[in-house]
Design a protein around this motif. Structure first.
Motif, PDB file in Angstrom:
ATOM      1  N   VAL A   1       0.837  -1.203   0.000  1.00 14.84           N
ATOM      2  CA  VAL A   1       0.000   0.000   0.000  1.00 14.84           C
ATOM      3  C   VAL A   1       0.866   1.246   0.000  1.00 14.84           C
ATOM      4  O   VAL A   1       0.597   2.220  -0.723  1.00 14.84           O
ATOM      5  N   ALA A   2       1.937   1.229   0.802  1.00 19.92           N
ATOM      6  CA  ALA A   2       2.854   2.369   0.843  1.00 19.92           C
ATOM      7  C   ALA A   2       3.483   2.599  -0.517  1.00 19.92           C
ATOM      8  O   ALA A   2       3.695   3.747  -0.938  1.00 19.92           O
ATOM      9  N   THR A   3       3.774   1.514  -1.258  1.00 19.95           N
ATOM     10  CA  THR A   3       4.344   1.646  -2.601  1.00 19.95           C
ATOM     11  C   THR A   3       3.365   2.342  -3.531  1.00 19.95           C
ATOM     12  O   THR A   3       3.750   3.233  -4.319  1.00 19.95           O
ATOM     13  N   LEU A   4       2.087   1.959  -3.469  1.00 16.29           N
ATOM     14  CA  LEU A   4       1.077   2.605  -4.314  1.00 16.29           C
ATOM     15  C   LEU A   4       0.943   4.085  -3.981  1.00 16.29           C
ATOM     16  O   LEU A   4       0.792   4.925  -4.873  1.00 16.29           O
ATOM     17  N   VAL A   5       0.995   4.414  -2.696  1.00 21.19           N
ATOM     18  CA  VAL A   5       0.894   5.815  -2.291  1.00 21.19           C
ATOM     19  C   VAL A   5       2.084   6.605  -2.824  1.00 21.19           C
ATOM     20  O   VAL A   5       1.941   7.742  -3.298  1.00 21.19           O
TER      21      VAL A   5
ATOM     22  N   LEU B   1       3.644   6.051  -5.479  1.00 21.56           N
ATOM     23  CA  LEU B   1       3.455   6.217  -6.920  1.00 21.56           C
ATOM     24  C   LEU B   1       2.379   7.260  -7.249  1.00 21.56           C
ATOM     25  O   LEU B   1       2.122   7.545  -8.413  1.00 21.56           O
ATOM     26  N   GLY B   2       1.760   7.821  -6.213  1.00 22.64           N
ATOM     27  CA  GLY B   2       0.772   8.871  -6.426  1.00 22.64           C
ATOM     28  C   GLY B   2      -0.655   8.394  -6.487  1.00 22.64           C
ATOM     29  O   GLY B   2      -1.558   9.188  -6.813  1.00 22.64           O
ATOM     30  N   LEU B   3      -0.900   7.111  -6.166  1.00 18.89           N
ATOM     31  CA  LEU B   3      -2.261   6.600  -6.190  1.00 18.89           C
ATOM     32  C   LEU B   3      -2.943   6.888  -4.852  1.00 18.89           C
ATOM     33  O   LEU B   3      -2.367   6.648  -3.789  1.00 18.89           O
ATOM     34  N   PRO B   4      -4.169   7.395  -4.875  1.00 16.63           N
ATOM     35  CA  PRO B   4      -4.840   7.831  -3.638  1.00 16.63           C
ATOM     36  C   PRO B   4      -5.434   6.675  -2.838  1.00 16.63           C
ATOM     37  O   PRO B   4      -6.653   6.513  -2.740  1.00 16.63           O
TER      38      PRO B   4
ATOM     39  N   GLY C   1      -9.201  10.305  -6.808  1.00  6.56           N
ATOM     40  CA  GLY C   1      -8.092  11.254  -6.789  1.00  6.56           C
ATOM     41  C   GLY C   1      -8.232  12.338  -7.828  1.00  6.56           C
ATOM     42  O   GLY C   1      -9.258  12.474  -8.485  1.00  6.56           O
ATOM     43  N   TYR C   2      -7.163  13.113  -7.986  1.00  8.03           N
ATOM     44  CA  TYR C   2      -7.206  14.224  -8.939  1.00  8.03           C
ATOM     45  C   TYR C   2      -6.923  13.773 -10.356  1.00  8.03           C
ATOM     46  O   TYR C   2      -7.049  14.542 -11.301  1.00  8.03           O
ATOM     47  N   LYS C   3      -6.533  12.525 -10.534  1.00  9.39           N
ATOM     48  CA  LYS C   3      -6.286  12.015 -11.882  1.00  9.39           C
ATOM     49  C   LYS C   3      -6.688  10.552 -11.929  1.00  9.39           C
ATOM     50  O   LYS C   3      -6.823   9.877 -10.909  1.00  9.39           O
ATOM     51  N   LEU C   4      -6.911  10.055 -13.142  1.00 18.77           N
ATOM     52  CA  LEU C   4      -7.319   8.665 -13.324  1.00 18.77           C
ATOM     53  C   LEU C   4      -6.138   7.752 -13.085  1.00 18.77           C
ATOM     54  O   LEU C   4      -5.125   7.839 -13.774  1.00 18.77           O
ATOM     55  N   PRO C   5      -6.221   6.836 -12.111  1.00 20.61           N
ATOM     56  CA  PRO C   5      -5.092   5.941 -11.855  1.00 20.61           C
ATOM     57  C   PRO C   5      -5.005   4.863 -12.923  1.00 20.61           C
ATOM     58  O   PRO C   5      -5.947   4.668 -13.693  1.00 20.61           O
TER      59      PRO C   5
END
Length: 332
Positions: A41-45, A47-50, A66-70
């Motif tokens: 989960v920390a890795t995804l965060v 990478l900018g994923l909400p 989030g502010y953009k499409l993951p």
């Protein structure tokens, strides 16, 4: 899925398919312990994923908007559904402005497995449509569609620039009651404050849409689809037509779309009211309904029906074989 990167992507797919998942649930799905799940989960965060963590008895991990499409993780079946949806949307005119649909199709195709991509390409190349292909310029701007949809949901008045079919430009204030997709075009219908009445506008003729602060209330039981189809059926044509069909309303509606005519149940059957440019074409439609009918007006429609019957009788009397075909004439 032994590589950690593969398990991180698998975690992303799980989060996309569920509203919320606990660490034990995710650990069981991925075949790792809960500590490893927290690291993924920390890795995804990073990478900018909400991805957010909710504490408490009903807590867990979820993918927040989030502010953009993951990055999207699609199964083969999901990829097929998305691609076919895009192909059909482009074909019937449901898509928004070009080239958004084409670029979305290209992006998905590029990341598909080769075997699946080949199969989908075969479907697209050999897929036939009974619907008429929509003209490319009919697609509305995505911003226009989204702005009007938001205003419709929140009952918010908008100001918009509109270009009529004559090319005349005007500024309108509109209370949008609903959006309708009909016969390859997008429409919005609502109260037009310039005219003081409910009007229908084509989205591809709308320019800038500016949300206002005023709100409105939609009239009780207002049916946007029914209003749009009735208003389009009421566009001025050369002939006003009224015919009584000896059938019931359910059967009549199965054969006659609301964009063609207005149907009203009466004690005598169903009254068909329409406006038509081609009376021979309407005569052919009436002949194909398979029920008796009475033409109330115009008298010219009686003539057109009689002429249609004469042609059918003439063709029915032709002997089988041996008679040369008559010169082709265009259909009315």
């Amino acid at each position: 899925m032994s590589h950690p990167a593969g398990r991180v992507l698998a975690l992303l797919e799980l989060l996309q398919t569920r509203h919320r998942s606990t660490a034990p649930e995710l650990a069981g799905q991925l075949g790792v312990d809960e500590r490893t799940v927290r690291r993924y989960v920390a890795t995804l965060v990073e990478l900018g994923l909400p991805v957010t963590a909710d504490r408490g008895r009903h807590g867990g991990y979820r993918l927040h908007a989030g502010y953009k499409l993951p990055p999207l993780m699609l199964t083969d079946d999901e990829a097929v559904a998305v691609l076919l949806g895009l192909v059909v949307a482009e074909r019937v005119g449901l898509a928004t402005e070009q080239p958004a649909t084409a670029t979305a199709l290209a992006k998905i195709r590029r990341v598909l497995p080769v075997a699946l991509a080949d199969r989908l390409a075969a479907v697209q190349e050999h897929l036939g449509f009974t619907l008429r292909r929509a003209e490319p310029e009919r697609g509305p701007a995505s911003a226009t569609l989204l702005a009007l949809a938001s205003a419709t949901r929140h009952r918010q008045r908008v100001a918009l620039d509109y270009r009529s079919w004559r090319g005349e430009q005007s500024r309108r204030e509109l209370d949008p009651y609903g959006l309708v997709f009909h016969s390859g075009r997008w429409y919005v219908t609502g109260h037009d404050h310039r005219r003081g009445e409910v009007r229908t506008f084509r989205l591809d003729r709308i320019g800038t849409v500016t949300p206002g602060v005023a709100t409105f209330t939609v009239p009780p039981a207002f049916d946007a689809v029914a209003w749009v189809t009735r208003s389009l059926a009421g566009v001025p044509y050369r002939h006003e037509v009224e015919v009584v069909l000896e059938t019931d309303l359910v059967a009549a509606r199965r054969r006659i779309p609301p964009s063609v005519a207005e149907l009203t149940a009466t004690t005598d059957g169903v009254v068909l009211r329409a406006r038509a440019e081609s009376l021979p074409g309407l005569a052919a439609l009436l002949a194909g309904l398979g029920c008796p009918f009475t033409v109330r007006y115009p008298d010219a429609l009686r003539v057109a029906v009689a002429e249609h019957a004469r042609r059918l009788a003439e063709w029915a009397a032709r002997p089988a074989g041996g008679q040369p075909p008559s010169p082709r004439r265009p259909l009315d």
